[in-house]
Design a protein around this motif. Structure first.
Motif, PDB file in Angstrom:
ATOM      1  N   GLY A  52       0.992  -1.238   0.194  1.00  0.00           N
ATOM      2  CA  GLY A  52      -0.023  -0.215  -0.138  1.00  0.00           C
ATOM      3  C   GLY A  52       0.436   1.249   0.286  1.00  0.00           C
ATOM      4  O   GLY A  52       2.089   1.122  -0.302  1.00  0.00           O
ATOM      5  N   VAL A 185      -5.569   0.426  -5.641  1.00  0.00           N
ATOM      6  CA  VAL A 185      -7.311   0.191  -5.207  1.00  0.00           C
ATOM      7  C   VAL A 185      -7.413   1.272  -4.297  1.00  0.00           C
ATOM      8  O   VAL A 185      -6.883   1.532  -3.088  1.00  0.00           O
ATOM      9  CB  VAL A 185      -7.834  -1.057  -4.707  1.00  0.00           C
ATOM     10  CG1 VAL A 185      -8.865  -1.183  -3.313  1.00  0.00           C
ATOM     11  CG2 VAL A 185      -7.752  -2.286  -5.703  1.00  0.00           C
ATOM     12  N   HIS A 187      -9.591   2.359  -1.360  1.00  0.00           N
ATOM     13  CA  HIS A 187     -10.451   1.650  -0.481  1.00  0.00           C
ATOM     14  C   HIS A 187     -10.612   2.883   0.387  1.00  0.00           C
ATOM     15  O   HIS A 187     -10.294   3.144   1.453  1.00  0.00           O
ATOM     16  CB  HIS A 187     -10.368   0.383   0.056  1.00  0.00           C
ATOM     17  CG  HIS A 187     -11.729  -0.667   1.027  1.00  0.00           C
ATOM     18  ND1 HIS A 187     -12.033   0.358   2.181  1.00  0.00           N
ATOM     19  CD2 HIS A 187     -11.505  -1.462   0.132  1.00  0.00           C
ATOM     20  CE1 HIS A 187     -13.184  -1.150   2.406  1.00  0.00           C
ATOM     21  NE2 HIS A 187     -12.777  -1.393   1.328  1.00  0.00           N
ATOM     22  N   HIS A 240      -6.483  -7.826  -2.947  1.00  0.00           N
ATOM     23  CA  HIS A 240      -5.082  -6.861  -2.034  1.00  0.00           C
ATOM     24  C   HIS A 240      -3.622  -7.182  -3.376  1.00  0.00           C
ATOM     25  O   HIS A 240      -2.387  -6.438  -2.942  1.00  0.00           O
ATOM     26  CB  HIS A 240      -5.114  -7.816  -0.606  1.00  0.00           C
ATOM     27  CG  HIS A 240      -5.827  -6.861  -0.052  1.00  0.00           C
ATOM     28  ND1 HIS A 240      -5.118  -5.464   0.090  1.00  0.00           N
ATOM     29  CD2 HIS A 240      -6.805  -6.939   1.097  1.00  0.00           C
ATOM     30  CE1 HIS A 240      -5.820  -4.582   1.234  1.00  0.00           C
ATOM     31  NE2 HIS A 240      -6.997  -5.926   1.594  1.00  0.00           N
ATOM     32  N   TRP A 245      -2.872  -1.630  -2.479  1.00  0.00           N
ATOM     33  CA  TRP A 245      -3.638  -0.317  -1.814  1.00  0.00           C
ATOM     34  C   TRP A 245      -3.890   0.736  -1.424  1.00  0.00           C
ATOM     35  O   TRP A 245      -2.391   1.379  -0.522  1.00  0.00           O
ATOM     36  CB  TRP A 245      -4.749  -0.930  -1.193  1.00  0.00           C
ATOM     37  CG  TRP A 245      -6.193  -2.049  -1.275  1.00  0.00           C
ATOM     38  CD1 TRP A 245      -5.416  -3.184  -2.698  1.00  0.00           C
ATOM     39  CD2 TRP A 245      -7.008  -3.045  -1.587  1.00  0.00           C
ATOM     40  NE1 TRP A 245      -5.927  -3.932  -2.823  1.00  0.00           N
ATOM     41  CE2 TRP A 245      -7.428  -4.046  -1.742  1.00  0.00           C
ATOM     42  CE3 TRP A 245      -7.892  -2.327  -0.234  1.00  0.00           C
ATOM     43  CZ2 TRP A 245      -8.148  -4.155  -1.849  1.00  0.00           C
ATOM     44  CZ3 TRP A 245      -8.738  -3.210  -0.058  1.00  0.00           C
ATOM     45  CH2 TRP A 245      -9.334  -4.602  -1.100  1.00  0.00           C
ATOM     46  N   THR A 247      -6.392   3.034   1.848  1.00  0.00           N
ATOM     47  CA  THR A 247      -7.294   3.603   2.753  1.00  0.00           C
ATOM     48  C   THR A 247      -7.313   3.948   3.197  1.00  0.00           C
ATOM     49  O   THR A 247      -6.214   4.918   3.631  1.00  0.00           O
ATOM     50  CB  THR A 247      -6.743   1.744   3.518  1.00  0.00           C
ATOM     51  OG1 THR A 247      -5.748   2.037   4.130  1.00  0.00           O
ATOM     52  CG2 THR A 247      -6.902   0.826   2.391  1.00  0.00           C
TER      53      THR A 247
END
Length: 521
Positions: A52, A185, A187, A240, A245, A247
């Motif tokens: 991430g 991604v 989130h 994942h 990611w 977040t």
């Protein structure tokens, strides 16, 4: 090649409480420890791997060791000792060209999670990573670094996702998301739910959920167990492992509808604020333990710094917001009512001036555009949306306009619905200019199967002329940015109550550079 860790001083860690400074540093690999470590019996990578917060020269990696992930005590069947975890980062998926390697230490204080922060990588390229404990090897994950500052990349493809209640249905949407070709991604929260909102929940293998997994989360061990339940799903693990990611959180990572220091239970008599403060501290620590977050997101007691910016060269800046910790009680036209708190609001606005990116993307939890849900002349909105903080919304959007933000894109979760909306500073003025675009993404699972259209959707479209689309199915958005356009594809499935649903694109919209609002593609 050894190393690849950012140098982190001891001074940076003095503010941590709960898990403690040493555990954080050992988990990142910034400190090494020669003390005796435990031997792990069994396969420890049952919760998968993740990466991430990509930077041009590196990412943060993550895994959490658990040989028995659903052990009722929430400790994953792990010994009460630290465990050395080796990691490798390679330029190829067969790990023939390893460019970074090292050791982090999984400690019981941090739920046997590790968060090695890798640096020294090349910008804007793919890497693969894996972990080893003893003879056990983790699955490999794929990650990608951000472009170098000042460079324009020709395309960025990311998903917008939120609200993944495990009990609400199968993770079919995540199964499809894991098969998309994505760079990132985003989130937007409700990664877990603190309790079951389904009468008779089942595990994703089809068996009844044990009673100990139906209880509400109140302490650290129970929050850890809830994350283990969610992360035991292979489709979430695959999503994942597919890309990095970015977040943030919403309410259910702690408790339904909490804001600031106030618990939902504070309306009841004899509530001790210290009880909720401890609950937040436990919830935030469990969140850190289970997501690919940097040490700067490690909470200090009941406080956490989750709002932050991630740059993708001159193509895009991502600004992730925290609309829970600093939020006041609602007051639609009250100038003191705040969703963000003064310091975060000023930080957000200052970023409008300092950004050189073509697209400024704001990760947001509740709808920012007006959302009138009643056909009567009076504007009636939902409890948590920005309509109840109208003065602050007008200030933020006006500042974006006055500071020359040509391409403001707000991506939003929470609602379990799909919307595509125009952002205006003053919705009472029909001539108010369109300042930006809001993409509200539906839930991954929360809300059960959903529907293509509900009666309330007709009300939304009639009462909110700035709303161009709404839909009530489960899914996610895929957003593609180029220097000239932004495209948003609303990806949906017809059901999640049974596995195997197909994915389709329900609608697509394109926004041209400098022309906020967008048109149907």
């Amino acid at each position: 090649m050894a190393g690849g860790r950012r140098q982190v001083s001891r001074r940076r860690f003095l503010g941590y409480s709960g898990a403690g400074a040493a555990a954080v540093m050992l988990g990142t690999g910034a400190w090494q420890d020669t003390e005796a470590s435990a031997h792990v019996r069994g396969y420890p990578f049952t919760l998968g791997v993740a990466s991430g917060d990509p930077l041009p020269d590196g990412v943060v990696l993550w895994t959490r060791l658990a040989v028995d992930p659903l052990a009722p005590d929430g400790r994953g069947g792990m010994p009460n000792k630290q465990v050395p975890v080796q990691y490798q980062v390679a330029e190829d998926e067969r790990f023939r060209r390893v460019v970074r390697s090292g050791t982090a230490f999984a400690t019981p204080e941090l739920g046997h999670s590790v968060h090695p922060e890798i640096s020294g990588l090349r910008p804007d390229r793919e890497y693969w990573y894996r972990f080893r404990v003893g003879r056990e090897l983790s699955p490999a994950g794929r990650t990608r670094t951000a472009p170098a500052p000042g460079t324009m990349t020709q395309s960025l493809r990311f998903a917008v996702a939120s609200c993944q209640s495990y009990e609400a249905g199968f993770y079919t949407t995540l199964q499809h998301l894991a098969q998309e070709d994505l760079d990132l991604v985003v989130h937007l929260g409700d990664y877990i739910y603190e309790e079951s909102y389904v009468p008779e929940p089942i595990l994703h293998d089809g068996t009844p959920m044990p009673d100990y997994l139906r209880t509400e989360c109140f302490d650290l061990d129970r929050y850890r167990l809830q994350y283990a339940l969610y992360k035991s799903d292979p489709h979430l693990q695959a999503a994942h492992a597919m890309c990095p990611w970015l977040t943030t959180f919403d309410d259910h990572e702690v408790e339904n509808d909490w804001l600031g220091p106030r618990s939902e239970a504070d309306d009841e008599p004899d509530q001790d604020p210290a009880v909720f403060a401890q609950r937040k501290a436990d919830a935030f620590q469990a969140m850190y333990e289970n997501l690919p977050l940097r040490h700067t997101q490690m909470p200090s007691g009941p406080s956490i710094r989750i709002h932050r910016r991630i740059g993708y060269g001159t193509l895009a800046d991502f600004t992730m917001l925290d609309s829970r910790q600093y939020r006041s009680e609602r007051g639609r036209d009250n100038p003191d009512a705040t969703m963000l708190g003064g310091a975060q609001r000023d930080w957000l606005v200052d970023g409008f001036s300092s950004s050189e990116a073509t697209w400024q993307v704001i990760g947001n939890q509740q709808p920012m555009a007006q959302l009138d849900r009643d056909p009567d002349p009076e504007k009636i909105s939902y409890y948590g949306v920005w309509d109840n903080y109208n003065v602050e919304r007008e200030h933020v959007l006006t500042q974006a306009h006055e500071r020359g933000v040509d391409n403001l894109v707000v991506v939003t979760g929470d609602r379990h619905n799909n919307y595509f909306m125009e952002l205006k500073a003053d919705y009472a003025d029909p001539d108010s200019p369109v300042i930006g675009t809001e993409i509200v993404g539906t839930s991954l699972a929360s809300g059960r199967d959903g529907a293509d259209m509900l009666p309330i959707g007709e009300v939304y479209l009639a009462e909110n002329p700035h709303m161009k689309f709404c839909n009530f199915q489960r899914g996610y958005n895929v957003v593609t940015l180029t220097p000239d356009t932004m495209r948003s594809d609303y990806r949906v499935v017809p059901y999640i109550s049974q596995p195997g649903a197909p994915i389709s694109t329900r609608a697509s919209f394109v926004v041209e550079d400098g022309v906020p609002g967008g048109v149907s593609a």
